[in-house]
Design an enzyme around this catalytic site. Structure first.
Site, PDB file in Angstrom:
ATOM      1  CG  ASP A 174      -1.824   1.227   1.232  1.00 41.49           C
ATOM      2  OD1 ASP A 174      -2.903   1.135   0.612  1.00 41.49           O
ATOM      3  OD2 ASP A 174      -1.452   2.277   1.799  1.00 41.49           O
ATOM      4  CE1 TYR A 197       0.713   7.817   2.343  1.00 39.65           C
ATOM      5  CE2 TYR A 197       1.124   5.524   1.837  1.00 39.65           C
ATOM      6  CZ  TYR A 197       0.315   6.500   2.366  1.00 39.65           C
ATOM      7  OH  TYR A 197      -0.882   6.144   2.936  1.00 39.65           O
ATOM      8  CE  LYS A 216      -3.629   4.710   0.290  1.00 39.67           C
ATOM      9  NZ  LYS A 216      -2.230   4.579   0.723  1.00 39.67           N
ATOM     10  CG  HIS A 261      -4.377   9.750   0.070  1.00 41.87           C
ATOM     11  ND1 HIS A 261      -3.049   9.588  -0.229  1.00 41.87           N
ATOM     12  CD2 HIS A 261      -4.492   9.406   1.379  1.00 41.87           C
ATOM     13  CE1 HIS A 261      -2.393   9.176   0.853  1.00 41.87           C
ATOM     14  NE2 HIS A 261      -3.251   9.056   1.843  1.00 41.87           N
ATOM     15  CG  LEU A 286      -0.329  -2.469  14.165  1.00 44.31           C
ATOM     16  CD1 LEU A 286       1.150  -2.723  13.892  1.00 44.31           C
ATOM     17  CD2 LEU A 286      -0.936  -3.638  14.949  1.00 44.31           C
ATOM     18  CB  ILE A 305      -2.262  -1.886   4.837  1.00 43.16           C
ATOM     19  CG1 ILE A 305      -3.260  -0.768   5.240  1.00 43.16           C
ATOM     20  CG2 ILE A 305      -2.748  -2.616   3.602  1.00 43.16           C
ATOM     21  CD1 ILE A 305      -3.367   0.363   4.228  1.00 43.16           C
ATOM     22  CE  LYS A 317       6.762   2.759   9.063  1.00 44.52           C
ATOM     23  NZ  LYS A 317       7.380   3.218  10.338  1.00 44.52           N
ATOM     24  CB  SER A 318       6.859  -2.786  10.685  1.00 43.97           C
ATOM     25  OG  SER A 318       8.075  -2.820  11.409  1.00 43.97           O
ATOM     26  CB  VAL A 319      11.037   0.447   8.513  1.00 40.84           C
ATOM     27  CG1 VAL A 319      10.161   1.352   7.648  1.00 40.84           C
ATOM     28  CG2 VAL A 319      11.294   1.083   9.872  1.00 40.84           C
ATOM     29  NE  ARG A 336       8.678  -3.153  16.425  1.00 35.38           N
ATOM     30  CZ  ARG A 336       8.833  -1.887  16.812  1.00 35.38           C
ATOM     31  NH1 ARG A 336       8.705  -0.900  15.937  1.00 35.38           N
ATOM     32  NH2 ARG A 336       9.102  -1.611  18.066  1.00 35.38           N
ATOM     33  CG  ASN A 374       3.288  -6.509  12.091  1.00 33.69           C
ATOM     34  OD1 ASN A 374       3.234  -6.819  13.282  1.00 33.69           O
ATOM     35  ND2 ASN A 374       3.692  -5.310  11.693  1.00 33.69           N
TER      36      ASN A 374
HETATM   37  N1  NDP Z   1      -5.381   6.292   3.351  1.00 33.55           N
HETATM   38  C1  NDP Z   1      -4.882   7.025   4.325  1.00 33.55           C
HETATM   39  O1  NDP Z   1      -5.221   8.204   4.513  1.00 33.55           O
HETATM   40  C2  NDP Z   1      -3.872   6.438   5.218  1.00 33.55           C
HETATM   41  C3  NDP Z   1      -3.280   5.246   4.877  1.00 33.55           C
HETATM   42  N2  NDP Z   1      -2.330   4.691   5.701  1.00 33.55           N
HETATM   43  C4  NDP Z   1      -1.745   3.405   5.284  1.00 33.55           C
HETATM   44  O2  NDP Z   1      -1.846   2.490   6.381  1.00 33.55           O
HETATM   45  C5  NDP Z   1      -0.535   2.016   6.707  1.00 33.55           C
HETATM   46  C6  NDP Z   1      -0.435   1.671   8.192  1.00 33.55           C
HETATM   47  O3  NDP Z   1      -0.723   2.795   8.990  1.00 33.55           O
HETATM   48  P1  NDP Z   1       0.393   3.591   9.837  1.00 33.55           P
HETATM   49  O4  NDP Z   1      -0.143   4.957  10.075  1.00 33.55           O
HETATM   50  O5  NDP Z   1       1.677   3.479   9.142  1.00 33.55           O
HETATM   51  O6  NDP Z   1       0.377   2.896  11.247  1.00 33.55           O
HETATM   52  P2  NDP Z   1       0.364   1.418  11.889  1.00 33.55           P
HETATM   53  O7  NDP Z   1      -0.855   1.349  12.736  1.00 33.55           O
HETATM   54  O8  NDP Z   1       0.583   0.386  10.850  1.00 33.55           O
HETATM   55  O9  NDP Z   1       1.596   1.480  12.895  1.00 33.55           O
HETATM   56  C7  NDP Z   1       2.901   1.661  12.443  1.00 33.55           C
HETATM   57  C8  NDP Z   1       3.783   1.866  13.689  1.00 33.55           C
HETATM   58  O10 NDP Z   1       3.728   0.708  14.501  1.00 33.55           O
HETATM   59  C9  NDP Z   1       5.039   0.163  14.654  1.00 33.55           C
HETATM   60  N3  NDP Z   1       4.890  -1.305  14.556  1.00 33.55           N
HETATM   61  C10 NDP Z   1       4.546  -2.037  13.481  1.00 33.55           C
HETATM   62  N4  NDP Z   1       4.500  -3.336  13.767  1.00 33.55           N
HETATM   63  C11 NDP Z   1       4.830  -3.449  15.066  1.00 33.55           C
HETATM   64  C12 NDP Z   1       4.970  -4.554  15.929  1.00 33.55           C
HETATM   65  N5  NDP Z   1       4.759  -5.816  15.523  1.00 33.55           N
HETATM   66  N6  NDP Z   1       5.340  -4.318  17.218  1.00 33.55           N
HETATM   67  C13 NDP Z   1       5.555  -3.055  17.660  1.00 33.55           C
HETATM   68  N7  NDP Z   1       5.432  -1.970  16.879  1.00 33.55           N
HETATM   69  C14 NDP Z   1       5.069  -2.164  15.583  1.00 33.55           C
HETATM   70  C15 NDP Z   1       5.862   0.729  13.510  1.00 33.55           C
HETATM   71  O11 NDP Z   1       7.231   0.853  13.887  1.00 33.55           O
HETATM   72  P3  NDP Z   1       8.490   0.532  12.925  1.00 33.55           P
HETATM   73  O12 NDP Z   1       8.134   0.888  11.524  1.00 33.55           O
HETATM   74  O13 NDP Z   1       9.548   1.415  13.498  1.00 33.55           O
HETATM   75  O14 NDP Z   1       8.801  -0.922  13.093  1.00 33.55           O
HETATM   76  C16 NDP Z   1       5.234   2.102  13.336  1.00 33.55           C
HETATM   77  O15 NDP Z   1       5.740   2.993  14.290  1.00 33.55           O
HETATM   78  C17 NDP Z   1       0.370   3.182   6.272  1.00 33.55           C
HETATM   79  O16 NDP Z   1       1.724   2.834   6.241  1.00 33.55           O
HETATM   80  C18 NDP Z   1      -0.263   3.515   4.941  1.00 33.55           C
HETATM   81  O17 NDP Z   1       0.118   2.582   3.964  1.00 33.55           O
HETATM   82  C19 NDP Z   1      -1.992   5.299   6.893  1.00 33.55           C
HETATM   83  C20 NDP Z   1      -2.541   6.509   7.246  1.00 33.55           C
HETATM   84  C21 NDP Z   1      -3.524   7.171   6.436  1.00 33.55           C
HETATM   85  O1  LIG Z   2      -3.810  11.041   9.257  1.00 29.93           O
HETATM   86  C1  LIG Z   2      -2.955  11.906   9.298  1.00 29.93           C
HETATM   87  O2  LIG Z   2      -3.018  12.829  10.067  1.00 29.93           O
HETATM   88  C2  LIG Z   2      -1.844  11.818   8.360  1.00 29.93           C
HETATM   89  O3  LIG Z   2      -0.892  12.521   8.470  1.00 29.93           O
HETATM   90  C3  LIG Z   2      -1.910  10.811   7.313  1.00 29.93           C
HETATM   91  O4  LIG Z   2      -3.084  10.158   7.339  1.00 29.93           O
HETATM   92  C4  LIG Z   2      -1.659  11.357   5.924  1.00 29.93           C
HETATM   93  O5  LIG Z   2      -2.378  12.533   5.747  1.00 29.93           O
HETATM   94  C5  LIG Z   2      -2.077  10.339   4.944  1.00 29.93           C
HETATM   95  O6  LIG Z   2      -3.026  10.528   4.262  1.00 29.93           O
HETATM   96  C6  LIG Z   2      -1.333   9.090   4.891  1.00 29.93           C
HETATM   97  O7  LIG Z   2      -1.930   8.193   4.003  1.00 29.93           O
END
Ligand code: NDP
Ligand SMILES: O=C(O)C(=O)[C@@H](O)[C@H](O)C(=O)CO
Length: 276
Positions: A48, A53, A78, A111, A193, A231, A233-235, A239, A243
């Protein structure tokens, strides 16, 4: 974990999506390349990203170098708020495809509705054309509330396959999800998460301890058992692996009910009325 351990969810246009994928928000291009390479190696087959991004090129490079067949990987991108409108969406999509190095994406989403701009209907019209041309296999929306969906359904022809919105135990979006379900629109959970903020919750810690798993795995399993697409996210390689390892156990009805009871309406992301 083999890729076929992840169930696929059927969409209203006949396509299907792996129920769990990797999110890459706030991951820069080079890190996205490394992270996606790791995820594909571990068995992820759903990615995703978004033009916003700034990492579509890294995602595309990892995919191309992976040796995994393109058609075995589900790719979502998106259109960002400042690119909404008919012609600019077509241009934005061309840029996304070029950066990804692909001829077709599996899913193209609006988006955010960005209601103050009042452009999401014509944006979606452009996406209908992109789908008709076969360059996006499916089209959908993100961050749409029921009134945005109602208007879109009334003024366009193709029912979105997905509405990608914030869903996590503090913000369960039951009404919006029921609205989508009644119209065959699958809900996909972003920030499943709660951006990591929920992982020390005592209810989750107790359930995690009972199953000898992590709280992240508890939360992801909770999403999956309700039919949501997730979906996370982790880098962090460990993790990313953890996940994906959420298909070998079930939460009991009592455990599910305890997590259901955490719904407080608290968001970790923005409210759709306030973006764009
Ligand atoms: N359509 C939209 O507007 C949006 C879409 N998204 C999408 O959704 C995805 C996921 O949402 P996101 O906001 O990134 O947040 P998440 O809820 O996926 O959480 C990500 C955070 O959790 C940590 N994490 C992940 N796995 C673990 C684990 N097993 N144990 C402990 N910590 C963990 C990560 O750390 P680390 O990476 O350091 O391991 C990071 O800090 C985004 O990446 C994006 O693709 C997100 C926001 C808005
Ligand atoms: O939700 C927020 O406040 C954000 O910063 C993100 O959602 C960002 O705007 C986004 O759309 C990521 O997909």
């Amino acid at each position: 974990m083999t890729p076929d351990a992840v169930p696929r969810i059927r969409l209203n246009d006949g396509n299907s999506i792996p129920q769990l994928g990797l999110g890459v928000y706030k991951v820069d291009d080079d890190e996205a390349e490394r992270t996606v390479a790791t995820a594909l190696e571990l068995g992820y087959r759903h990615l995703d990203t978004a033009e916003y991004y700034g990492n579509e090129a890294g995602v595309g490079r990892a995919l191309a170098a992976s040796g995994v067949d393109r058609d075995d990987v589900y790719v979502t991108t998106k259109v960002w708020n400042d690119q909404q409108g008919y012609d600019s969406t077509l241009h934005s999509f061309d840029r996304s495809l070029a950066k990804l190095g692909l001829d077709v994406v599996d899913l193209y989403l609006i988006h955010w509705p960005a209601p103050r701009q009042d452009l999401y209907v014509e944006t979606y019209r452009a996406m209908e054309r992109i789908r008709q041309e076969g360059r996006a296999r499916s089209i959908g929306v993100s961050n749409f509330q029921t009134h945005h969906l109602e208007r879109l359904l009334g003024e366009t022809d193709v029912v979105p396959v997905i509405n990608q919105v914030e869903v996590q135990p503090w913000l369960q979006q039951r009404e919006l999800r029921a609205f989508g379900e009644a119209r065959h629109i699958v809900t996909e959970a972003w920030s499943p998460l709660a951006r990591g903020r929920i992982l020390e919750d005592p209810v989750l810690l107790r359930i995690a301890s009972a199953h000898d798993i992590s709280t992240a795995q508890v939360v992801l399993r909770w999403h999956l058992q309700q039919g949501l697409v997730v979906i996370p996210k982790s880098v962090t390689p460990s993790r990313i692996a953890e996940n994906l390892d959420v298909f070998g156990f079930d939460l009991t009805p009592d455990e599910t009910a305890a997590i259901d009871a955490l719904d407080s309406g608290e968001r970790v992301g923005s409210h759709p009325d306030e973006v764009g």
